[in-house]
Design a protein around this motif. Structure first.
Motif, mmCIF file in Angstrom:
data_model
loop_
_atom_site.group_PDB
_atom_site.id
_atom_site.type_symbol
_atom_site.label_atom_id
_atom_site.label_comp_id
_atom_site.label_asym_id
_atom_site.label_seq_id
_atom_site.Cartn_x
_atom_site.Cartn_y
_atom_site.Cartn_z
ATOM 1 N N ALA A 94 41.710 42.649 43.743
ATOM 2 C CA ALA A 94 42.421 43.223 42.600
ATOM 3 C C ALA A 94 43.854 42.709 42.540
ATOM 4 O O ALA A 94 44.364 42.366 41.471
ATOM 5 N N LEU A 95 44.505 42.633 43.695
ATOM 6 C CA LEU A 95 45.880 42.138 43.724
ATOM 7 C C LEU A 95 45.927 40.641 43.417
ATOM 8 O O LEU A 95 46.821 40.182 42.709
ATOM 9 N N ARG A 96 44.962 39.883 43.937
ATOM 10 C CA ARG A 96 44.912 38.448 43.624
ATOM 11 C C ARG A 96 44.763 38.228 42.126
ATOM 12 O O ARG A 96 45.396 37.344 41.545
ATOM 13 N N LEU A 97 43.929 39.042 41.503
ATOM 14 C CA LEU A 97 43.723 38.910 40.062
ATOM 15 C C LEU A 97 45.013 39.192 39.308
ATOM 16 O O LEU A 97 45.393 38.449 38.394
ATOM 17 N N ALA A 98 45.703 40.256 39.699
ATOM 18 C CA ALA A 98 46.967 40.608 39.047
ATOM 19 C C ALA A 98 47.998 39.493 39.227
ATOM 20 O O ALA A 98 48.719 39.130 38.284
ATOM 21 N N ASN A 134 35.229 30.693 37.839
ATOM 22 C CA ASN A 134 34.727 30.809 39.211
ATOM 23 C C ASN A 134 35.697 31.571 40.100
ATOM 24 O O ASN A 134 35.304 32.414 40.908
ATOM 25 N N PHE A 135 36.992 31.282 39.948
ATOM 26 C CA PHE A 135 37.989 31.976 40.743
ATOM 27 C C PHE A 135 38.131 33.431 40.301
ATOM 28 O O PHE A 135 38.307 34.321 41.136
ATOM 29 N N VAL A 136 38.058 33.653 39.008
ATOM 30 C CA VAL A 136 38.149 35.025 38.494
ATOM 31 C C VAL A 136 36.990 35.858 39.020
ATOM 32 O O VAL A 136 37.174 37.019 39.416
ATOM 33 N N LEU A 137 35.797 35.270 39.037
ATOM 34 C CA LEU A 137 34.630 36.014 39.515
ATOM 35 C C LEU A 137 34.788 36.444 40.969
ATOM 36 O O LEU A 137 34.402 37.555 41.343
ATOM 37 N N VAL A 138 35.350 35.579 41.796
ATOM 38 C CA VAL A 138 35.575 35.938 43.205
ATOM 39 C C VAL A 138 36.478 37.166 43.300
ATOM 40 O O VAL A 138 36.214 38.102 44.059
ATOM 41 N N ASP A 139 37.550 37.172 42.508
ATOM 42 C CA ASP A 139 38.495 38.298 42.540
ATOM 43 C C ASP A 139 37.881 39.559 41.933
ATOM 44 O O ASP A 139 38.132 40.670 42.406
ATOM 45 N N LEU A 140 37.091 39.381 40.887
ATOM 46 C CA LEU A 140 36.421 40.535 40.287
ATOM 47 C C LEU A 140 35.482 41.190 41.301
ATOM 48 O O LEU A 140 35.468 42.418 41.448
ATOM 49 N N ARG A 141 34.705 40.382 41.996
ATOM 50 C CA ARG A 141 33.769 40.923 42.978
ATOM 51 C C ARG A 141 34.514 41.573 44.141
ATOM 52 O O ARG A 141 34.093 42.608 44.660
ATOM 53 N N GLY A 142 35.626 40.950 44.537
ATOM 54 C CA GLY A 142 36.434 41.534 45.604
ATOM 55 C C GLY A 142 36.977 42.887 45.208
ATOM 56 O O GLY A 142 36.939 43.843 45.986
ATOM 57 N N ALA A 144 35.731 44.909 42.976
ATOM 58 C CA ALA A 144 34.623 45.861 42.862
ATOM 59 C C ALA A 144 34.204 46.364 44.236
ATOM 60 O O ALA A 144 33.924 47.562 44.425
ATOM 61 N N GLU A 145 34.177 45.467 45.227
ATOM 62 C CA GLU A 145 33.808 45.858 46.587
ATOM 63 C C GLU A 145 34.835 46.813 47.189
ATOM 64 O O GLU A 145 34.493 47.679 47.998
ATOM 65 N N GLU A 146 36.095 46.651 46.774
ATOM 66 C CA GLU A 146 37.148 47.545 47.258
ATOM 67 C C GLU A 146 37.081 48.914 46.598
ATOM 68 O O GLU A 146 37.742 49.870 47.047
ATOM 69 N N GLY A 147 36.321 49.008 45.523
ATOM 70 C CA GLY A 147 36.251 50.254 44.781
ATOM 71 C C GLY A 147 37.381 50.413 43.775
ATOM 72 O O GLY A 147 37.567 51.489 43.209
ATOM 73 N N VAL A 148 38.131 49.324 43.540
ATOM 74 C CA VAL A 148 39.247 49.363 42.588
ATOM 75 C C VAL A 148 38.759 49.080 41.172
ATOM 76 O O VAL A 148 39.221 49.695 40.210
#
Length: 210
Positions: A94-98, A134-142, A144-148
């Motif tokens: 979530a932070l990487r995406l931001a 591809n990079f956005v998807l990695v951050d999105l999945r991360g 989601a896994e964090e529950g954010v």
């Protein structure tokens, strides 16, 4: 087939010159795309901008679409390097995406010529879009896994992020950006992805790396 890795052969002087000329043509096309729409860019115009003989460009690109694709891939590579560098030491998706959203918008504000070219190419060439995705998807999945993050469809979530980044870039180069535009866009994107308002604001206000 042998699994033994073979060292790359060193580039010859001719190969180096050819690569420099190709890079010069790509950079020339990038400058033209900052000033014109994709459909207005002609092959011979790219050659003229690069200050090479008109016939030379056909040794590298046969059509305008091939030039645009090469520009898109070059920009995508730069984006990938930026995102990768920003991700070092940041464990939260979530932070990487931001951070990514904010840095792209900030670069657009600092370098409108680059941003104008990116915006024109991102709508035309799928190479750059897929690299970013591809990079956005990695951050999105991360996230989601964090529950954010909580979103019903991954593809829609990806498109939302990419579209908001492009929209934010366009706003700042057109003079429509608000104060702290990068943080505000990031905060709204995080909220749209299911982040709580308080957490979205906190993530969007974090100090940027570097």
């Amino acid at each position: 087939m042998s699994n033994t890795a073979q060292p790359d052969a060193p580039l010859t002087r001719g190969h180096k010159k050819r690569e420099r000329t190709r890079q010069s043509l790509i950079e020339a096309a990038l400058r033209l795309l900052a000033r014109k729409e994709v459909g207005e860019v002609a092959l011979l115009e790219v050659a003229s901008e690069a200050e090479v003989a008109s016939g030379t460009i056909y040794n590298y690109f046969r059509t305008r679409d091939e030039v645009i694709e090469a520009v898109g891939i070059a920009l995508a590579d730069k984006f990938s390097e930026t995102i990768s560098a920003l991700s070092i030491g940041v464990n939260s998706g979530a932070l990487r995406l931001a951070i990514g959203v904010r840095m792209f918008i900030r670069r657009a504000a600092a370098d409108p010529t680059w941003a104008s070219a990116v915006i024109r190419v991102v709508h035309f060439d799928q190479a750059i879009r897929s690299k970013i995705a591809n990079f956005v998807l990695v951050d999105l999945r991360g996230g989601a896994e964090e529950g954010v993050f909580s979103y019903p469809d991954e593809n829609i979530a990806r498109d939302l992020v990419v579209s908001c980044v492009v929209g934010g870039m366009r706003a700042v180069i057109e003079g429509r950006g608000t104060q702290e535009h990068d943080s505000q866009v990031a905060e709204m994107v995080l909220k749209a992805l299911g982040t709580t308002p308080a957490r979205a604001r906190k993530l969007a206000q974090q100090p940027l790396p570097g």
